[in-house]
Write an enzyme that holds these catalytic residues in place. Structure first.
Site, mmCIF file in Angstrom:
data_model
loop_
_atom_site.group_PDB
_atom_site.id
_atom_site.type_symbol
_atom_site.label_atom_id
_atom_site.label_comp_id
_atom_site.label_asym_id
_atom_site.label_seq_id
_atom_site.Cartn_x
_atom_site.Cartn_y
_atom_site.Cartn_z
ATOM 1 N N GLN A 79 -2.560 -7.799 0.313
ATOM 2 C CA GLN A 79 -1.687 -6.618 0.251
ATOM 3 C C GLN A 79 -0.656 -6.806 -0.858
ATOM 4 O O GLN A 79 0.087 -7.773 -0.865
ATOM 5 C CB GLN A 79 -0.974 -6.405 1.598
ATOM 6 C CG GLN A 79 -0.108 -5.151 1.626
ATOM 7 C CD GLN A 79 0.502 -4.878 3.002
ATOM 8 O OE1 GLN A 79 0.431 -5.723 3.895
ATOM 9 N NE2 GLN A 79 1.095 -3.714 3.164
ATOM 10 N N ASP A 125 -6.173 6.041 -6.304
ATOM 11 C CA ASP A 125 -5.671 4.710 -6.673
ATOM 12 C C ASP A 125 -5.685 4.580 -8.196
ATOM 13 O O ASP A 125 -6.684 4.915 -8.833
ATOM 14 C CB ASP A 125 -6.574 3.638 -6.013
ATOM 15 C CG ASP A 125 -5.966 2.253 -6.073
ATOM 16 O OD1 ASP A 125 -5.597 1.810 -7.178
ATOM 17 O OD2 ASP A 125 -5.879 1.592 -5.027
ATOM 18 N N ASN A 153 -5.704 -4.025 3.458
ATOM 19 C CA ASN A 153 -5.227 -5.376 3.191
ATOM 20 C C ASN A 153 -3.882 -5.501 3.878
ATOM 21 O O ASN A 153 -2.913 -4.833 3.495
ATOM 22 C CB ASN A 153 -5.083 -5.610 1.685
ATOM 23 C CG ASN A 153 -6.423 -5.607 0.992
ATOM 24 O OD1 ASN A 153 -7.423 -6.017 1.559
ATOM 25 N ND2 ASN A 153 -6.458 -5.137 -0.248
ATOM 26 N N HIS A 209 -7.554 1.963 2.125
ATOM 27 C CA HIS A 209 -8.376 2.213 0.933
ATOM 28 C C HIS A 209 -9.669 2.911 1.351
ATOM 29 O O HIS A 209 -10.308 2.501 2.333
ATOM 30 C CB HIS A 209 -8.797 0.889 0.280
ATOM 31 C CG HIS A 209 -7.694 0.095 -0.336
ATOM 32 N ND1 HIS A 209 -7.418 0.121 -1.685
ATOM 33 C CD2 HIS A 209 -6.804 -0.788 0.190
ATOM 34 C CE1 HIS A 209 -6.425 -0.704 -1.960
ATOM 35 N NE2 HIS A 209 -6.030 -1.272 -0.828
ATOM 36 N N HIS A 264 -1.426 1.101 3.829
ATOM 37 C CA HIS A 264 -2.348 2.029 3.168
ATOM 38 C C HIS A 264 -3.781 1.666 3.498
ATOM 39 O O HIS A 264 -4.132 0.488 3.628
ATOM 40 C CB HIS A 264 -2.140 2.072 1.659
ATOM 41 C CG HIS A 264 -2.065 0.717 1.011
ATOM 42 N ND1 HIS A 264 -0.954 -0.079 1.070
ATOM 43 C CD2 HIS A 264 -2.983 0.028 0.300
ATOM 44 C CE1 HIS A 264 -1.171 -1.201 0.425
ATOM 45 N NE2 HIS A 264 -2.405 -1.183 -0.053
HETATM 46 P P1 DGP Z 1 -3.287 -3.501 -1.920
HETATM 47 O O1 DGP Z 1 -3.629 -4.612 -2.850
HETATM 48 O O2 DGP Z 1 -4.220 -3.387 -0.741
HETATM 49 O O3 DGP Z 1 -1.830 -3.555 -1.505
HETATM 50 O O4 DGP Z 1 -3.509 -2.167 -2.751
HETATM 51 C C1 DGP Z 1 -2.526 -1.521 -3.473
HETATM 52 C C2 DGP Z 1 -3.225 -0.503 -4.310
HETATM 53 O O5 DGP Z 1 -2.254 0.395 -4.783
HETATM 54 C C3 DGP Z 1 -3.940 -1.067 -5.520
HETATM 55 O O6 DGP Z 1 -5.330 -0.806 -5.417
HETATM 56 C C4 DGP Z 1 -3.326 -0.356 -6.697
HETATM 57 C C5 DGP Z 1 -2.603 0.792 -6.071
HETATM 58 N N1 DGP Z 1 -1.353 1.158 -6.726
HETATM 59 C C6 DGP Z 1 -0.321 0.324 -7.011
HETATM 60 N N2 DGP Z 1 0.669 1.012 -7.595
HETATM 61 C C7 DGP Z 1 0.254 2.301 -7.658
HETATM 62 C C8 DGP Z 1 0.851 3.498 -8.160
HETATM 63 O O7 DGP Z 1 1.962 3.527 -8.677
HETATM 64 N N3 DGP Z 1 0.117 4.629 -8.078
HETATM 65 C C9 DGP Z 1 -1.150 4.649 -7.505
HETATM 66 N N4 DGP Z 1 -1.770 5.822 -7.477
HETATM 67 N N5 DGP Z 1 -1.729 3.550 -7.031
HETATM 68 C C10 DGP Z 1 -1.032 2.398 -7.108
#
Ligand code: DGP
Length: 138
Positions: free
Chosen positions: A93, A30, A86, A101, A99
């Site tokens: 979310q 992340d 989420n 976590h 996804h």
């Molecule tokens: P959520 O809030 O549960 O939808 O989590 C989305 C997660 O995705 C957040 O912790 C940040 C991560 N994230 C968002 N954009 C990117 C990306 O471009 N690359 C990566 N590796 N993670 C990302």
């Protein structure tokens, strides 16, 4: 899906730090980690919510979960680990591709601050029974 950031990551159109991949799923670091080792596991097929996953898709995805958790555990020796989804904007979310976590926990101040406020006074056994009667798992 063309406009989905995680689909682009899976396709390699957006860079990511991969930790695992198989026929069905992809796991990567992340970019906004809550703690050391915070990892995301996604199905390769675009699905927005948990409700959208078929039983097979869910089985394929979740079969990778213990392997990823064990690898994080071995690498970083956290004190615990939260697995979290989420599901829906109101639940936090922000990316519309399902996804999971993996958030390794290291004690106070590790960046993860979920506080559970239980309501056992409101949800008595009778009320829980009533609510269970409204739920049909198909
Ligand atoms: P959520 O809030 O549960 O939808 O989590 C989305 C997660 O995705 C957040 O912790 C940040 C991560 N994230 C968002 N954009 C990117 C990306 O471009 N690359 C990566 N590796 N993670 C990302």
């Amino acid at each position: 899906m063309t406009n989905c950031i995680f689909c682009k990551i899976i396709a390699g159109d957006i860079p990511s730090i991969k930790i695992y991949e198989d026929e069905y799923c992809y796991a990567f670091m992340d970019v906004m980690p809550l703690s050391k080792g915070h990892t995301l596991l996604v199905p390769k097929t675009h699905r927005e919510f948990v409700y959208d996953l078929s039983a097979d898709e869910a089985a394929n995805l979740f079969s990778a979960a213990p392997k990823i958790a064990a690898a994080l555990n071995e690498a970083f020796e956290p004190e615990g680990m939260n697995l979290l989804n989420n599901n829906g904007a109101k639940a936090g979310q922000s990316v519309g591709h399902f996804h999971l976590h993996f958030i390794p926990r290291y004690g106070a101040g590790d960046g993860f601050g979920a506080k559970w406020m239980t309501k056992e006074k409101e949800f008595t056994t009778e009320r829980l029974q009533e609510l269970a009667g409204q739920i049909t798992v198909k």
